[in-house]
Scaffold this motif. Structure first.
Motif, PDB file in Angstrom:
ATOM      1  N   ASN A  87      -1.985   2.140   0.705  1.00  0.00           N
ATOM      2  CA  ASN A  87      -0.792   1.531   1.266  1.00  0.00           C
ATOM      3  C   ASN A  87      -0.234   0.489   0.311  1.00  0.00           C
ATOM      4  O   ASN A  87      -0.862   0.160  -0.701  1.00  0.00           O
ATOM      5  N   ASP A  88       0.962  -0.035   0.618  1.00  0.00           N
ATOM      6  CA  ASP A  88       1.639  -0.911  -0.331  1.00  0.00           C
ATOM      7  C   ASP A  88       1.419  -2.391  -0.068  1.00  0.00           C
ATOM      8  O   ASP A  88       1.867  -3.242  -0.855  1.00  0.00           O
ATOM      9  N   GLY A  89       0.787  -2.738   1.046  1.00  0.00           N
ATOM     10  CA  GLY A  89       0.490  -4.141   1.319  1.00  0.00           C
ATOM     11  C   GLY A  89       1.682  -4.971   1.707  1.00  0.00           C
ATOM     12  O   GLY A  89       1.579  -6.192   1.809  1.00  0.00           O
ATOM     13  N   THR A  90       2.839  -4.340   1.954  1.00  0.00           N
ATOM     14  CA  THR A  90       4.023  -5.083   2.369  1.00  0.00           C
ATOM     15  C   THR A  90       4.235  -4.918   3.864  1.00  0.00           C
ATOM     16  O   THR A  90       3.607  -4.084   4.507  1.00  0.00           O
ATOM     17  N   GLY A  91       5.139  -5.717   4.419  1.00  0.00           N
ATOM     18  CA  GLY A  91       5.422  -5.615   5.841  1.00  0.00           C
ATOM     19  C   GLY A  91       4.226  -5.954   6.698  1.00  0.00           C
ATOM     20  O   GLY A  91       4.009  -5.353   7.740  1.00  0.00           O
ATOM     21  N   GLY A  92       3.412  -6.905   6.243  1.00  0.00           N
ATOM     22  CA  GLY A  92       2.167  -7.226   6.933  1.00  0.00           C
ATOM     23  C   GLY A  92       0.989  -6.709   6.129  1.00  0.00           C
ATOM     24  O   GLY A  92       1.142  -6.010   5.126  1.00  0.00           O
TER      25      GLY A  92
ATOM     26  N   TYR B   7     -11.914  16.324   4.522  1.00  0.00           N
ATOM     27  CA  TYR B   7     -11.124  15.179   4.091  1.00  0.00           C
ATOM     28  C   TYR B   7     -10.080  14.887   5.162  1.00  0.00           C
ATOM     29  O   TYR B   7      -9.521  15.806   5.779  1.00  0.00           O
ATOM     30  N   VAL B   8      -9.806  13.607   5.359  1.00  0.00           N
ATOM     31  CA  VAL B   8      -8.802  13.215   6.335  1.00  0.00           C
ATOM     32  C   VAL B   8      -8.096  11.965   5.827  1.00  0.00           C
ATOM     33  O   VAL B   8      -8.706  11.123   5.151  1.00  0.00           O
ATOM     34  N   VAL B   9      -6.798  11.864   6.126  1.00  0.00           N
ATOM     35  CA  VAL B   9      -6.001  10.690   5.769  1.00  0.00           C
ATOM     36  C   VAL B   9      -5.525  10.041   7.054  1.00  0.00           C
ATOM     37  O   VAL B   9      -4.954  10.717   7.916  1.00  0.00           O
ATOM     38  N   ASP B  10      -5.778   8.736   7.211  1.00  0.00           N
ATOM     39  CA  ASP B  10      -5.321   8.077   8.436  1.00  0.00           C
ATOM     40  C   ASP B  10      -3.845   7.695   8.326  1.00  0.00           C
ATOM     41  O   ASP B  10      -3.199   7.919   7.292  1.00  0.00           O
ATOM     42  N   ALA B  11      -3.317   7.115   9.398  1.00  0.00           N
ATOM     43  CA  ALA B  11      -1.881   6.841   9.472  1.00  0.00           C
ATOM     44  C   ALA B  11      -1.420   5.830   8.428  1.00  0.00           C
ATOM     45  O   ALA B  11      -0.230   5.742   8.137  1.00  0.00           O
ATOM     46  N   ARG B  12      -2.349   5.057   7.850  1.00  0.00           N
ATOM     47  CA  ARG B  12      -1.982   4.029   6.879  1.00  0.00           C
ATOM     48  C   ARG B  12      -2.412   4.394   5.459  1.00  0.00           C
ATOM     49  O   ARG B  12      -2.754   3.529   4.663  1.00  0.00           O
ATOM     50  N   ALA B  13      -2.423   5.674   5.146  1.00  0.00           N
ATOM     51  CA  ALA B  13      -2.620   6.176   3.781  1.00  0.00           C
ATOM     52  C   ALA B  13      -3.993   5.849   3.205  1.00  0.00           C
ATOM     53  O   ALA B  13      -4.126   5.579   2.015  1.00  0.00           O
ATOM     54  N   GLN B  14      -5.015   5.914   4.034  1.00  0.00           N
ATOM     55  CA  GLN B  14      -6.392   5.760   3.567  1.00  0.00           C
ATOM     56  C   GLN B  14      -7.098   7.110   3.664  1.00  0.00           C
ATOM     57  O   GLN B  14      -6.978   7.807   4.665  1.00  0.00           O
TER      58      GLN B  14
END
Length: 361
Positions: free
Chosen positions: A155-160, A120-127
């Protein structure tokens, strides 16, 4: 690895500690590693079926040019997971992700046969991604034929369009009969003075406990699918849960670890006189009882970012082993002192029912 020092991995042979020698090195100037980012992800050693030599599995690295920007830009480096021969450094496989992977990977030997069969791996954007090494029958596959499946986007979908949540540390895993619990927190540790945040600590359930990749198409787990961590815990129907951190700069800043039914992790936030000040910060050590119950915390003494918690057993003599945790938020509120760990799951088991049927043959 080099972290912010560069885009390279060095391997040393220290069989003779008095005469260490360079075994191999790789960097972004090599064709097979041209997309290597800053090497933050620690290579994990794994034995896999079909390979005489051990392999190394590591995240593709950190894209400083993109992730250090505010807001973060689209990443071009480190977008994937490398698989390498441990003895030679030769690239055996590359599994692509959407964003860079500065975190360590989490490996699983699901059936205890001595061979890693899932990652399992999580990328920098919480996926979250699941990597299946063996097929559904448990047969070996070449690293180039491993399967990677994105199973959650948190991710939260804010800030872009990419959101503001960042992940820099590996997920902790708890294997159960019905699911694998994937536990990790978000927090931009690289910007510790930011005073406005929207971070979480997550527990996500991967319900496919057998070998082989999930059947396509996969419905991604998002935050709306998760319950809120609370005293009642999560129900059997929940796909996991999330704990909301304070929005005044609180973020997860180290790697979680689960021991005796409790998951430990720490957070940090800047304190007034306000954002951008290095004068003071507050760290907290959290204790999260499995599964999805309300966490407790202690405010740690001192400033700075506490290291990841450490757990284990110490032999106090006579064959007696005492469980301990360092950085668990004990009575001294210290991030570096050891304490006796609370074990919620009994270590000793006893027979509660036994039935034997004898038949004449």
């Amino acid at each position: 690895g080099m972290r912010r020092g560069g885009r390279a991995i060095y391997s040393f042979d220290v069989t003779n500690p008095d005469q260490p020698r360079l075994l191999w090195r790789i960097n972004n100037t090599l064709t097979d590693y041209a997309s290597l980012g800053q090497t933050w992800s620690m290579p994990r050693v794994a034995r896999i079926k079909g390979s005489v030599d051990p392999v190394l599995i590591m995240g593709g690295g950190y894209d400083a040019a993109a992730e250090d920007a505010s807001p973060a830009a689209a990443t071009t480096l480190g977008r994937g997971v490398y698989v390498m021969n441990m003895r030679t450094g030769a690239r055996l496989g590359w599994l692509a992700t959407d964003y860079s992977v500065p975190a360590d990977v989490s490996i699983v030997d699901s059936d205890g046969d001595g061979y890693v069969d899932r990652v399992y791996v999580v990328d920098a954007r919480a996926q979250i991604y699941r990597i299946d090494i063996e097929d559904a029958l448990g047969a070996a596959r070449a690293a180039s034929a491993w399967r990677i499946t994105k199973i959650a986007a948190l991710n939260d979908g804010t800030g872009g369009t990419d959101g503001t949540r960042k992940v820099f540390f590996a997920a902790d895993l708890v294997l159960t009969r019905n699911y694998t619990a994937i536990l990790f927190g978000s927090g931009d540790r690289e910007k510790p003075l930011t005073g406005t945040t929207n971070d979480r600590f997550f527990l996500v359930k991967d319900s496919r406990v057998v070998k082989g990749e999930p059947t396509s198409p996969v419905t991604l787990i998002t935050e709306s699918d998760l319950a809120t961590m609370g005293a009642e815990g999560a129900s059997a129907d929940d796909q996991g849960c999330a704990y909301t951190l304070a929005t005044n700069g609180e973020r997860v800043i180290n790697q979680p670890i689960t021991f005796g039914g409790i998951t430990y992790f720490s957070t940090n936030r800047p304190l007034p006189p306000g954002e951008g000040s290095c004068s003071r910060s507050q760290s907290r050590s959290y204790q999260l009882p499995l599964v999805c119950r309300a966490p407790t915390f202690r405010n740690l003494v001192g400033d700075g970012l506490p290291p990841s918690p450490v757990v284990g057993y110490v032999d106090v003599g006579g064959g007696k082993l005492v469980p301990f945790v360092i950085g668990g938020g004990g009575a001294t509120n210290s991030s570096i002192e050891a304490e006796r760990a609370r074990i919620l799951i009994p270590a000793k088991r006893k027979r509660s029912f036994w039935f034997m049927e004898n038949r004449d043959r």
